[in-house]
Design a protein around this motif. Structure first.
Motif, PDB file in Angstrom:
ATOM      1  N   ARG A 107      28.321  -4.872   1.369  1.00 50.74           N
ATOM      2  CA  ARG A 107      26.770  -4.689   1.369  1.00 50.74           C
ATOM      3  C   ARG A 107      26.105  -4.712   0.258  1.00 50.74           C
ATOM      4  NH1 ARG A 107      29.660  -3.024   5.535  1.00 50.74           N
ATOM      5  NH2 ARG A 107      28.675  -2.804   7.651  1.00 50.74           N
ATOM      6  N   GLY A 108      26.694  -5.378  -0.787  1.00 49.30           N
ATOM      7  CA  GLY A 108      26.151  -5.643  -2.094  1.00 49.30           C
ATOM      8  C   GLY A 108      26.106  -4.149  -3.061  1.00 49.30           C
ATOM      9  N   LEU A 109      26.573  -3.201  -2.431  1.00 44.96           N
ATOM     10  CA  LEU A 109      26.629  -1.979  -3.314  1.00 44.96           C
ATOM     11  C   LEU A 109      27.888  -2.117  -4.189  1.00 44.96           C
ATOM     12  CD1 LEU A 109      25.313   0.197  -0.315  1.00 44.96           C
ATOM     13  CD2 LEU A 109      24.166  -0.284  -2.434  1.00 44.96           C
ATOM     14  N   TYR A 110      27.969  -3.054  -5.057  1.00 42.45           N
ATOM     15  CA  TYR A 110      29.180  -2.885  -5.838  1.00 42.45           C
ATOM     16  C   TYR A 110      29.391  -1.762  -6.760  1.00 42.45           C
ATOM     17  CZ  TYR A 110      28.383  -7.999  -4.902  1.00 42.45           C
ATOM     18  OH  TYR A 110      28.193  -9.232  -4.320  1.00 42.45           O
ATOM     19  N   SER A 111      28.353  -1.110  -7.357  1.00 40.16           N
ATOM     20  CA  SER A 111      28.331   0.116  -7.948  1.00 40.16           C
ATOM     21  C   SER A 111      28.844   1.498  -7.266  1.00 40.16           C
ATOM     22  CB  SER A 111      26.935   0.432  -8.616  1.00 40.16           C
ATOM     23  OG  SER A 111      25.956   0.331  -7.803  1.00 40.16           O
ATOM     24  N   ASN A 112      28.980   1.206  -5.890  1.00 39.74           N
ATOM     25  CA  ASN A 112      29.518   2.238  -5.041  1.00 39.74           C
ATOM     26  C   ASN A 112      30.881   1.879  -4.302  1.00 39.74           C
ATOM     27  OD1 ASN A 112      26.218   1.976  -4.444  1.00 39.74           O
ATOM     28  ND2 ASN A 112      26.804   3.830  -5.281  1.00 39.74           N
TER      29      ASN A 112
END
Lengths: 382, 190
Positions: A98-103
């Motif tokens: 979902r594009g939340l690479y930092s998570n």
């Protein structure tokens, strides 16, 4: 290899360490050509971030050359020049897709509240960082990108965190055409947030800090109005007056944990470690934005609670948006902006020093000596 | 003015557009920056696995109890050891990230780690050196006075505490060592 090593609060040194091995089939080992000290490294240096262990190597902003790859690495080979985003991420979990690479959920065993970050304590996964001659890069097929031939090395380095994070701060502000944007903090990330706000259509950009040399940079580099909060009895009132008593449409907190605006808050957080950070800038952002406005936070805070004025945020109907920047998501657009000349990241670099002098670099950056805005370290340089 | 219904001036002056190269290039909501944002597209990330192969656990690796299992990839920078390791192990084993005790124990573990490591260094070939490791030598070449004074810096209000925090433990350790030696020497029979 030579590597920066943490020895306890306010103490670092360079010592001999083993070159990191391949620990997972999709790992790469990268020979670091350039690394930076980031303002959030100072949270570690000051002993603010829980589970920062003696012996750890910091550094989440680095570029280098691939030295070795694991058996399942398909997209990189030894000799490739790579830029590595500060987030470590798998590319396949619920959050990554979902594009939340930092998570990312697959890289940080120590916590679920934050993803994996190079050299950023065990709270962020316990990975050594890039202020060293070599660094282990997990998920080499997912995180790093090859540095384009046209790109300057220092620009590539600043694309691993500071620039995308600043740009992300402006993006989280959901700026509409003509909006007044106030940025708290004129460090590298704040400067980039101010600069990026124009690209998103701001009509007015105001920067707040307490260091005159950084405010001067905000005027020259980011073409912003800039104010030193120490010259005002109450910076919130000043900002209200400056916006015809409406307040800013968007406020961006580019300060994070160790704000210097309030003695008590500073002592309870930075000195006594009883708060996850001194939220002076965040509270100013909440107070100075207009009702119904947006507060964007990408200044780094620790996991402990902080005394945030949440009631004001609720009663004003604010939208609060925040995260660690998913760096790689920002790259395609930022590459275009650099090529078009809209952004010139390395304009903010003020100091370049050999890795062997990194102890002095940390002190200089922490004590804000010599108009230091962004120090870069080069392994192997003398 | 917010006291009436009127919109505050939102027209961006031509002067601003002319002054800022690239002004408004990311304004179009149909072409947002950082696209694809929250788009389900595993192929776009470079991952060629549904669930990554698991990294070998070479020693019992601590983990948050909010995780179902040890993550497939993890850091191996500095394994737990000594008293600080016991404190940190307790924090991970007993408390979730939602509990203040978890984080306060980890912070306490950090302080114990620093003391333990310092004491261990005294018995090594390379003991800690308070001068070089504090980076204080950078003061001489980087305008220490001009950088700090007469510039309205807010951090001047708490700057006095920094030397106490940095030098204090060294002085305390030195005093303790001196007292110990004095006591041992004083006990010798005449």
């Amino acid at each position: 290899m030579r590597a920066m090593v943490y020895r306890g609060p306010y103490k670092v040194r360079v010592e001999e360490k083993d070159i990191p091995p391949i620990e997972h089939p999709n790992d790469a080992v990268v020979k670091v050509t350039m690394a930076a000290i980031c303002g959030s490294d100072l949270h570690l240096y000051h002993g603010m971030m829980p589970d920062t262990r003696v012996g750890m190597t910091f550094g989440h902003e680095f570029i280098g050359v691939v030295e070795q790859v694991g058996s399942s690495v398909e997209h990189l080979k030894p000799g490739d020049r790579v830029m590595v985003p500060f987030n470590i991420f798998c590319g396949s979990c619920y959050f990554c897709v979902r594009g939340l690479y930092s998570n990312c959920h697959n890289v940080n065993a120590n916590a679920t509240a934050i993803g994996g970050i190079y050299g950023y304590s065990h709270t962020c996964g316990g990975y050594d960082g890039g202020q060293a001659e070599y660094v282990r890069v997990p998920f080499a097929d997912v995180g790093p990108s090859i540095i384009p031939d046209w790109m300057d090395d220092e620009d590539a380095l600043l694309l691993t965190d500071a620039l995308p994070t600043g740009y992300f701060g402006a993006q989280l502000g959901d700026i509409d055409e003509g909006d007044t944007v106030v940025v708290f903090g004129a460090g590298p990330v704040g400067l980039f947030a101010a600069k990026s706000s124009w690209l998103m259509g701001a009509g007015r950009v105001i920067v707040i800090d307490h260091l005159d040399y950084r405010l001067e940079k905000a005027r020259s580099f980011a073409q912003a109005e800039a104010f030193n909060f120490t010259e005002f009895d109450d910076i919130v009132v000043h900002l209200k007056k400056a916006t015809d008593y409406l307040g800013a449409d968007v406020a961006i907190d580019a300060v994070g944990a160790e704000a210097d605006g309030n003695f008590t808050q500073h002592v309870t957080s930075a000195k006594l470690k009883l708060q996850g950070g001194s939220p002076v800038a965040l509270n100013w952002a909440i107070d100075s934005v207009r009702k119904g406005g947006t507060v964007s936070v990408m200044g780094a805070y620790g996991p402990l609670f902080s005394a945030v004025k949440f009631g004001d945020a609720m009663n004003k109907g604010l939208t609060l948006r925040m995260n660690q920047c998913p760096v790689k998501r920002q790259w395609p657009r930022l590459f275009e902006h650099i090529q078009n000349g809209y952004l010139k990241p390395n304009d903010i670099v003020t100091h370049r020093l050999p890795l062997e002098h990194i102890g002095e670099g940390y002190h200089m950056f922490s004590a804000k000596l010599d108009d230091c805005i962004k120090p870069i370290v080069v392994p192997g340089a003398v | 003015m917010p006291y009436t219904a009127g919109e505050p001036g939102r027209t961006v002056p031509e002067e601003v557009r002319a002054r800022i190269p690239g002004w408004g290039v990311d304004l179009d909501p149909k072409n947002p920056p950082a696209f694809p944002r929250e788009r389900f597209d595993p192929d776009a990330t470079g991952a060629h696995w549904d669930f990554p192969e698991r990294q070998e656990e070479k020693w019992p690796r601590e983990r948050s109890i909010e995780h179902k299992f040890l993550t497939p990839v993890f850091g191996t920078a500095t394994p737990l050891h000594g008293l600080s390791g016991a404190i940190r192990r307790l924090a991970y084993r007993r408390y979730s990230e939602g509990r203040a005790a978890h984080w306060l124990l980890l912070i306490a573990g950090d302080r114990v780690d620093a003391v333990e490591s310092h004491l261990r260094s005294l018995a090594s070939a390379r003991p800690d050196d308070p001068i070089t490791e504090s980076g204080v030598l950078s003061e001489r070449r980087h305008r220490p006075i001009r950088s700090r004074f007469g510039r309205g810096r807010a951090d001047v209000s708490h700057m006095w505490m920094d030397p106490v925090i940095i030098v204090g433990p060294w002085l305390l350790a030195g005093w303790l060592a001196f007292s110990l030696v004095k006591r041992v020497v004083g006990r010798r029979p005449a």
